[in-house]
Design a protein around this motif. Structure first.
Motif, PDB file in Angstrom:
ATOM      1  N   CYS A 135      15.505  31.821   4.691  1.00 24.20           N
ATOM      2  CA  CYS A 135      15.034  32.028   3.387  1.00 24.20           C
ATOM      3  C   CYS A 135      15.950  32.284   2.160  1.00 24.20           C
ATOM      4  CB  CYS A 135      14.096  33.308   3.103  1.00 24.20           C
ATOM      5  SG  CYS A 135      12.445  33.093   3.748  1.00 24.20           S
ATOM      6  N   CYS A 136      17.469  32.243   2.710  1.00 30.68           N
ATOM      7  CA  CYS A 136      18.423  32.731   1.787  1.00 30.68           C
ATOM      8  C   CYS A 136      19.102  31.489   1.152  1.00 30.68           C
ATOM      9  CB  CYS A 136      19.792  33.225   2.687  1.00 30.68           C
ATOM     10  SG  CYS A 136      19.276  34.918   3.445  1.00 30.68           S
ATOM     11  N   ILE A 137      19.264  31.568  -0.060  1.00 30.89           N
ATOM     12  CA  ILE A 137      19.917  30.483  -0.986  1.00 30.89           C
ATOM     13  C   ILE A 137      21.310  30.210  -0.312  1.00 30.89           C
ATOM     14  CG2 ILE A 137      20.822  29.757  -3.093  1.00 30.89           C
ATOM     15  CD1 ILE A 137      18.627  31.508  -4.535  1.00 30.89           C
ATOM     16  N   PRO A 138      21.620  29.190   0.183  1.00 37.64           N
ATOM     17  CA  PRO A 138      23.081  28.951   0.777  1.00 37.64           C
ATOM     18  C   PRO A 138      24.065  29.078  -0.191  1.00 37.64           C
ATOM     19  CG  PRO A 138      21.819  26.864   0.659  1.00 37.64           C
ATOM     20  CD  PRO A 138      20.975  27.843   0.095  1.00 37.64           C
ATOM     21  N   ASP A 139      25.347  29.589   0.388  1.00 41.09           N
ATOM     22  CA  ASP A 139      26.435  29.669  -0.394  1.00 41.09           C
ATOM     23  C   ASP A 139      27.502  28.580   0.149  1.00 41.09           C
ATOM     24  OD1 ASP A 139      28.693  30.540  -1.746  1.00 41.09           O
ATOM     25  OD2 ASP A 139      28.923  32.320  -0.780  1.00 41.09           O
ATOM     26  N   PRO A 140      27.838  27.782  -0.978  1.00 41.87           N
ATOM     27  CA  PRO A 140      28.661  26.450  -0.615  1.00 41.87           C
ATOM     28  C   PRO A 140      30.038  26.989  -0.122  1.00 41.87           C
ATOM     29  CG  PRO A 140      27.734  26.188  -2.862  1.00 41.87           C
ATOM     30  CD  PRO A 140      27.294  27.700  -2.465  1.00 41.87           C
ATOM     31  N   ALA A 141      30.379  27.935  -0.507  1.00 43.87           N
ATOM     32  CA  ALA A 141      31.774  28.659   0.057  1.00 43.87           C
ATOM     33  C   ALA A 141      31.602  29.193   1.641  1.00 43.87           C
ATOM     34  CB  ALA A 141      32.298  29.692  -0.997  1.00 43.87           C
ATOM     35  N   GLN A 142      30.786  29.459   1.971  1.00 40.18           N
ATOM     36  CA  GLN A 142      30.475  29.943   3.383  1.00 40.18           C
ATOM     37  C   GLN A 142      30.416  28.820   4.092  1.00 40.18           C
ATOM     38  OE1 GLN A 142      27.349  32.724   3.322  1.00 40.18           O
ATOM     39  NE2 GLN A 142      28.559  34.495   3.144  1.00 40.18           N
ATOM     40  N   LYS A 143      31.317  28.580   5.091  1.00 38.28           N
ATOM     41  CA  LYS A 143      31.281  27.621   6.148  1.00 38.28           C
ATOM     42  C   LYS A 143      30.335  28.199   7.567  1.00 38.28           C
ATOM     43  CE  LYS A 143      35.505  25.397   4.969  1.00 38.28           C
ATOM     44  NZ  LYS A 143      36.918  24.890   5.387  1.00 38.28           N
ATOM     45  N   VAL A 144      30.304  29.265   7.571  1.00 31.73           N
ATOM     46  CA  VAL A 144      29.405  30.085   8.734  1.00 31.73           C
ATOM     47  C   VAL A 144      28.098  30.566   8.216  1.00 31.73           C
ATOM     48  CG1 VAL A 144      29.331  31.637  10.656  1.00 31.73           C
ATOM     49  CG2 VAL A 144      31.803  30.496   9.960  1.00 31.73           C
ATOM     50  N   VAL A 145      27.154  30.296   8.682  1.00 32.34           N
ATOM     51  CA  VAL A 145      25.776  30.714   8.526  1.00 32.34           C
ATOM     52  C   VAL A 145      25.730  32.179   8.779  1.00 32.34           C
ATOM     53  CG1 VAL A 145      23.291  30.563   8.630  1.00 32.34           C
ATOM     54  CG2 VAL A 145      24.622  28.492   8.865  1.00 32.34           C
ATOM     55  N   ASN A 146      25.496  33.113   7.466  1.00 30.88           N
ATOM     56  CA  ASN A 146      25.138  34.363   7.548  1.00 30.88           C
ATOM     57  C   ASN A 146      23.625  34.699   8.132  1.00 30.88           C
ATOM     58  OD1 ASN A 146      25.120  37.125   7.599  1.00 30.88           O
ATOM     59  ND2 ASN A 146      25.524  37.305   5.152  1.00 30.88           N
ATOM     60  N   THR A 147      23.480  35.103   9.227  1.00 34.47           N
ATOM     61  CA  THR A 147      22.307  35.074   9.611  1.00 34.47           C
ATOM     62  C   THR A 147      21.690  36.514   9.514  1.00 34.47           C
ATOM     63  OG1 THR A 147      22.928  36.183  11.942  1.00 34.47           O
ATOM     64  CG2 THR A 147      22.674  33.802  11.838  1.00 34.47           C
ATOM     65  N   GLN A 148      22.557  37.214   8.657  1.00 36.17           N
ATOM     66  CA  GLN A 148      21.946  38.676   8.224  1.00 36.17           C
ATOM     67  C   GLN A 148      21.702  38.633   6.911  1.00 36.17           C
ATOM     68  OE1 GLN A 148      24.704  41.672   9.784  1.00 36.17           O
ATOM     69  NE2 GLN A 148      24.323  41.052  11.935  1.00 36.17           N
TER      70      GLN A 148
END
Length: 270
Positions: free
Chosen positions: A186-199
């Protein structure tokens, strides 16, 4: 319907082997679906404990894969053997089953168009039931996550639908760390993050709703799908027409071959 005329009645090899080739593709696809479904059930331990199938209150996507595989395998087998052995019973079964599926698809499309509110309510109910079972089955979890990420949506009608799941429920009785949150999909993806933040969805719904838009998708998946359909109506119509033409072509081949076989048996020349 046009048939070629022969001096003596005979079965057309062209139709016979064209129908066989048509069905061998579906038979092999059915084998692949069955193999994938059984492998998935084996990995989840369902084959060693079949009660796990009835224990899941939502949809197990593997069941759908297996049903499609069984249908394709059965029809492909009947069509292949019926064509090679010139068996009228198998060919009639194949033809009748394809025609039934075609009419069922057509009826479903018409009814869905005529009773849109009823369909919307059933989809909402179906989605909510699967939200309840989100953590119970990994395949269902992956399916919902994919749906939410692709359509940029959350829940059936909105993020609050995740209260239907005991892990995400905001009730004070819940001891889950995911309490009052939403899945990472449901989270809006952050283009700067290469690893998915599951929290990323933890505690989101504890905040005011005005803050949600900065962190998660607030549109429900039903609304997202309703918005997607008009934008892609030509693609949907094209897929439906292509499938329908394939089915009609299979019916034509089967009916033509049946007529040839019956003519040979009756000793009637075309």
């Amino acid at each position: 319907m046009h048939y070629y005329r022969y001096s003596n009645a005979e079965v057309s090899c062209w139709y016979k082997y064209l129908l066989f080739s048509y069905n061998i593709v579906f038979w092999l696809a059915g084998v692949a679906f069955l193999a994938a479904g059984l492998w998935a059930w084996s990995e989840k331990g369902v084959l060693s404990d079949l009660t796990k199938v009835t224990g899941l209150h939502g949809l197990d996507p593997v069941v759908l894969v297996l049903v499609v595989g069984i249908v394709m395998f059965t029809l492909g087998f009947a069509g292949c053997v019926g064509a090679l052995r010139e068996n009228i019973c198998l060919l009639k079964f194949f033809c009748g089953a394809i025609m039934f599926i075609f009419l069922l698809e057509l009826a479903a499309a018409v009814l869905a168009f005529l009773f849109q509110d009823w369909v919307r309510d059933r989809v909402k109910e179906f989605f909510e039931n699967n939200i309840k079972s989100y953590r119970d089955d990994i395949d269902l979890q992956n399916l919902i996550d994919s749906l939410q990420k692709i359509n940029h949506c959350c829940g059936a009608q909105g993020p609050d639908d995740w209260d239907f799941n005991i892990y995400f429920n905001c009730s004070s009785e819940s001891k889950s760390r995911e309490k009052c949150g939403v899945p990472f999909s449901c989270c809006i993806p952050d283009p700067a993050q290469k690893v998915v933040n599951t929290q990323c969805g933890y505690d989101v719904r504890k905040k005011s709703k005005s803050e949600w838009e900065n962190q998660i998708f607030v549109k429900g998946c039903i609304l997202a799908l309703e918005a997607w359909l008009p934008r892609n109506i030509y693609i949907v119509a094209g897929v439906f027409i292509a499938i329908s033409l394939l089915q009609i072509f299979g019916i034509f081949l089967a009916r033509t071959l049946i007529a040839d076989i019956e003519a040979v048996k009756a000793g009637i020349a075309f």
